[in-house]
Design an enzyme around this catalytic site. Structure first.
Site, PDB file in Angstrom:
ATOM      1  N   ALA A 130      83.427  37.321  52.205  1.00  0.00           N
ATOM      2  CA  ALA A 130      83.623  38.065  50.953  1.00  0.00           C
ATOM      3  C   ALA A 130      82.624  39.223  50.896  1.00  0.00           C
ATOM      4  CB  ALA A 130      83.444  37.137  49.758  1.00  0.00           C
ATOM      5  N   GLY A 173      88.629  25.753  59.122  1.00  0.00           N
ATOM      6  CA  GLY A 173      87.866  26.028  60.343  1.00  0.00           C
ATOM      7  C   GLY A 173      86.537  25.298  60.255  1.00  0.00           C
ATOM      8  N   LYS A 214      77.778  36.708  46.897  1.00  0.00           N
ATOM      9  CA  LYS A 214      76.828  35.959  47.726  1.00  0.00           C
ATOM     10  C   LYS A 214      77.492  34.984  48.691  1.00  0.00           C
ATOM     11  CE  LYS A 214      72.726  35.982  44.764  1.00  0.00           C
ATOM     12  NZ  LYS A 214      71.869  35.109  43.918  1.00  0.00           N
ATOM     13  N   GLU A 233      79.983  27.521  51.782  1.00  0.00           N
ATOM     14  CA  GLU A 233      79.079  26.485  52.290  1.00  0.00           C
ATOM     15  C   GLU A 233      78.159  25.940  51.206  1.00  0.00           C
ATOM     16  OE1 GLU A 233      78.368  27.198  56.712  1.00  0.00           O
ATOM     17  OE2 GLU A 233      78.661  29.213  55.943  1.00  0.00           O
ATOM     18  N   ILE A 292      81.797  36.696  41.424  1.00  0.00           N
ATOM     19  CA  ILE A 292      82.919  35.855  41.846  1.00  0.00           C
ATOM     20  C   ILE A 292      84.175  36.719  41.853  1.00  0.00           C
ATOM     21  CG2 ILE A 292      84.299  33.818  41.255  1.00  0.00           C
ATOM     22  CD1 ILE A 292      81.391  33.278  42.348  1.00  0.00           C
ATOM     23  N   LEU A 293      84.831  36.808  43.006  1.00  0.00           N
ATOM     24  CA  LEU A 293      85.947  37.753  43.150  1.00  0.00           C
ATOM     25  C   LEU A 293      87.240  37.225  42.563  1.00  0.00           C
ATOM     26  CD1 LEU A 293      85.276  39.037  46.782  1.00  0.00           C
ATOM     27  CD2 LEU A 293      84.627  40.114  44.626  1.00  0.00           C
ATOM     28  N   ASN A 294      87.401  35.905  42.589  1.00  0.00           N
ATOM     29  CA  ASN A 294      88.646  35.321  42.082  1.00  0.00           C
ATOM     30  C   ASN A 294      88.322  33.943  41.531  1.00  0.00           C
ATOM     31  OD1 ASN A 294      91.075  33.716  41.983  1.00  0.00           O
ATOM     32  ND2 ASN A 294      92.085  35.228  43.286  1.00  0.00           N
ATOM     33  N   GLY A 335      91.944  29.783  54.752  1.00  0.00           N
ATOM     34  CA  GLY A 335      92.538  29.023  53.664  1.00  0.00           C
ATOM     35  C   GLY A 335      91.742  29.242  52.389  1.00  0.00           C
TER      36      GLY A 335
HETATM   37 MO1  MOS Z   1      80.854  28.105  59.053  1.00  0.00          MO
HETATM   38  S1  MOS Z   1      79.938  26.324  59.557  1.00  0.00           S
HETATM   39  O1  MOS Z   1      79.663  29.256  59.480  1.00  0.00           O
HETATM   40  O2  MOS Z   1      82.286  28.290  59.877  1.00  0.00           O
END
Ligand code: MOS
Length: 738
Positions: free
Chosen positions: A506, A235, A697, A701, A625-627, A463
């Site tokens: 998350a 996305g 956290k 991104e 970190i979850l996974n 994904g």
């Molecule tokens: Mo992200 S750029 O907040 O889908």
């Protein structure tokens, strides 16, 4: 104990995906389906003077051609949750090339495509504004900033004083191009009306926001709109908002009284779902000879559409990254003939940190100081913008561990000091950061007397691994196996969750799932200890542990019973419990960010200027970190994106006609397998009790941030040539060291 959070668990939906069992939006089987094809403007500015639709309307299989001549009334969408607020099929005016001017619906896709070719449009053409510099000359719109959410102007201290204290100045302009989202799955919509109830299968990162928007547009109660998005092939922001094609498909389905499917072509993805706006960034850094920043000035120039205020917020990270007393950041915004730009993976931080971290590298050379040392001397121990403490921050560890893994201490700082045959070798590094936000989300846990546990929230899996990590969180809290838990998402019939964006899923949905699972646990515990038939009768809650699907006495783990036994004895088929992610008030006092450090080695061809990334190390402090496996995957994906941003990605618009010239994956380059080197990802262990209930956290991104700067810095180290304009294509380095 079933400790599963953090483990490198395989994707729970992996089998469905590799066996074709995962139905993406365009694959959903629907009876009586018809097909929509968009008609787009071929000019970038002007008016439609003639629109001839009769040949298309009478073509085989055609059910409708809808244009501004015959469109039924509907409420126009507003910017946010709409992607843009240009009224759809409103009148004859054209503002950008690719603007949707109609939709053809036919029995088959081919019939619709053919009919679309029969539509004749004549235009009165005006000269569009395409160039960012021209757009800025034509009129700055300093007030038109990002829906008013972003301060146009931030400052602290006194930049004139900061300048007077500076012994070394770096004053440069950096630029980043227009970029387009290229998720592997293009956007698609499937609208099914039944009287005034709508089921909308949509490639959306926000089923709930889409439901609200569609209900308003079509004047029906939200509960009459069900939006479903169970699998997404990426996305990255282009599926976060509701764009015109979704409205047109819904409208067309009501018009022809049949279900309509519309899938955007790859080319249409470049004009229908936003893009990352190009930026020019003027940066001034001042420092004393011992490497203390005295001044940061960052002026971002970017563009937006003729009808909205979205601005790529490039200076946000600059405001909080370094401990500098004197700072001034501001924006200028011009208007070009394009659709409204939108969120793209790390909107703001990705291009903003490229400029800031390139300038920091330039400053390190001006000061003859190691780039890491310069950053350490300006480390922000509290958020310099607000004075608030960080909820947690491991940036120093990221520098240290990254340098260690990479072998940074062997670096000779002199540009051009390393080579191998025709290849100049360079090492560069940069910092990364991204806000760690938690949004309001709800989740429901249902424990059945069969032992099955259902967890539900109207969130999404782009994904990234949402199905998997939410299953882990529920399994851990309830002390059951992963196989016992099923997680359902992507449906407005489920408990409400926010748009899956801003790397918050998350944290937001995870905290809600954790809370719901805790509540479920407490409820069943209460049922056991208050029941004289239970082996746990009158036990104290704190004496009980949850393991292997059972409630057990901690000190006598042979004493206890299963969820199933408790429910069956109480004659209950199930219990249902909800939870939410509401954050505690005191958590607001903390500045919540993730941080990281990226190190790369590049090899630059002396004659051809071609840059290859040879290796990359990214070390991150991103909370819990979850996974380990899906997290690593996500970081590799983001770093790969960063390589594309640094070296390849740019959307080219023709300056005269405003047409996108490279709207396909053969001309819009993104990294392929051979462009991606060995990427080493490491997470610094971080326990953050303040960021949110789960301690995560977000990472999606953060992963792209800093990569382009690290590469540009490595290119400078290899060649002595500073490239301040992305992408770093071979023409910019041609014959760099003949
Ligand atoms: Mo992200 S750029 O907040 O889908």
């Amino acid at each position: 104990m079933n400790k599963v959070i953090g483990k490198p668990i395989n994707r729970v939906d992996g089998k469905l995906k590799v066996t074709g069992g995962a139905n993406y939006t365009a694959d959903i089987p629907i009876e009586n389906l018809t097909y929509g094809v968009l008609i787009e403007s071929t000019i970038a500015k002007g008016k439609i003077t003639k629109l001839e639709t009769t040949p298309a309307e009478t073509a085989p299989g055609v059910l409708a051609v809808i244009t501004h001549h015959n469109v039924p009334k509907f409420n126009q969408i507003k910017f946010f949750p709409g992607g843009q607020s240009l009224p759809i099929l409103h009148d004859e005016n054209i503002y950008y090339q690719g603007q949707h001017i109609g939709i053809v619906v036919a029995e088959t896709l081919e019939q619709a495509q053919y009919a679309a070719t029969l539509i004749k449009v004549e235009y009165e053409i005006e000269q569009p504004t395409i160039d960012i510099d021209k757009a800025l000359q034509q009129g700055d719109k300093p007030d038109r900033i990002f829906m008013g959410m972003l301060p146009a102007h931030s400052f602290r201290g006194d930049i004139n004083y900061g300048r007077s204290q500076a012994e070394v100045l770096v004053e440069q302009t950096y630029s980043t191009p227009m970029e387009n989202h290229n998720p592997i799955e293009p956007s698609a919509t499937l609208a099914v009306w039944s009287d005034d109830r709508l089921t909308l299968y949509d490639t959306t990162q926000g089923v709930s926001s889409t439901q609200e928007a569609i209900a308003k547009v079509f004047d029906i109660p939200p509960e009459n709109v069900r939006v479903i998005s169970q699998f997404l092939g990426g996305g990255f922001g282009c599926k976060a908002l509701v764009w015109s094609h979704t409205i047109l498909t819904t409208l067309a389905a009501r018009y022809v009284q049949r279900p309509v499917k519309l899938a955007l072509t790859r080319a249409q993805m470049y004009t229908s779902v936003g893009y990352r706006a190009p930026t020019r960034q003027h940066l001034t850094l001042g420092a004393t000879q011992d490497g203390k920043l005295t001044l940061i000035k960052h002026i971002g120039e970017t563009i937006t559409s003729p009808f909205d205020e979205f601005a790529e917020p490039v200076t946000m990270a600059t405001n909080m990254m370094y401990a500098c007393p004197n700072l001034d950041t501001n924006y200028h915004l011009g208007i070009i003939n394009a659709g409204t730009p939108t969120f793209m993976r790390a909107p703001g931080e990705a291009p903003g940190i490229f400029a800031l971290e390139s300038a920091m590298d330039e400053l390190s050379y001006a000061l003859e100081l190691d780039p890491i040392e310069l950053r350490l001397r300006n480390h922000a121990d509290v958020n310099p913008a607000t004075g608030n403490p960080w909820s947690s921050k491991s940036l120093k560890e990221c520098y240290q561990q990254g340098a260690e893994i990479f072998g940074w201490k062997h670096r000779n700082p002199k540009p051009g000091s390393m080579s191998n045959g025709d290849r100049l070798i360079g090492w560069g590094m940069a910092s990364a950061t991204f806000p760690a936000n938690t949004w309001a989300a709800t989740a429901k846990v249902t424990i059945y007397n069969s032992g099955k546990i259902l967890v539900e929230s109207a969130t999404h899996d782009l994904g990234t691994g949402t199905y998997t990590v939410m299953t882990q969180v529920a399994a851990e809290v309830l002390g059951v196996s992963l196989e016992q838990v099923e997680f359902k998402l992507g449906d407005t019939n489920l408990p409400k969750a926010p748009i899956t964006g801003n790397s918050t899923t998350a944290s937001s949905v995870g905290s809600a799932v954790q809370a719901a699972a805790m509540n479920a646990r407490n409820k069943i515990l209460e049922m056991a200890i208050s029941d004289s038939d239970s082996p746990l009768y009158q036990a104290k809650p704190e004496e009980i542990i949850f393991d292997s699907g059972k409630l057990l006495l901690q000190n006598h783990p042979t004493v206890g019973e299963s969820y199933q036994e408790i429910l069956i004895r109480h004659g209950r088929e199930n219990i249902e419990v909800v939870g939410n992610s509401a954050s505690k008030q005191e958590q607001q006092e903390y500045a919540k960010y993730s941080f990281g450090a990226v190190f790369v080695e590049v090899r630059v061809d002396r004659l051809l200027g071609e840059v290859r990334v040879a290796r990359c190390v990214g070390v991150y402090g991103a909370g819990r970190i979850l996974n380990a496996k899906t997290a690593r995957s996500q970081m590799i994906g983001g770093i790969t994106w960063g390589i594309g941003m640094a070296l390849m990605e740019h959307t080219v618009m023709s300056p005269h006609y405003g047409r996108i010239l490279n709207h396909n994956l053969s001309d819009y380059l993104i990294p392929v397998q051979l462009d991606v080197p060995d990427i080493q990802v490491q997470f610094v262990e971080e326990e953050d009790p303040y960021v949110n209930a789960l301690g995560t956290k977000g990472i999606g991104e953060l992963s792209v941030v800093g990569v382009a700067a690290a590469i540009a810095n490595a290119v400078y180290h290899a060649t002595g040539k500073r490239i301040r304009d992305l992408p770093i294509t071979p023409d910019k380095l041609l014959g760099v060291a003949e």
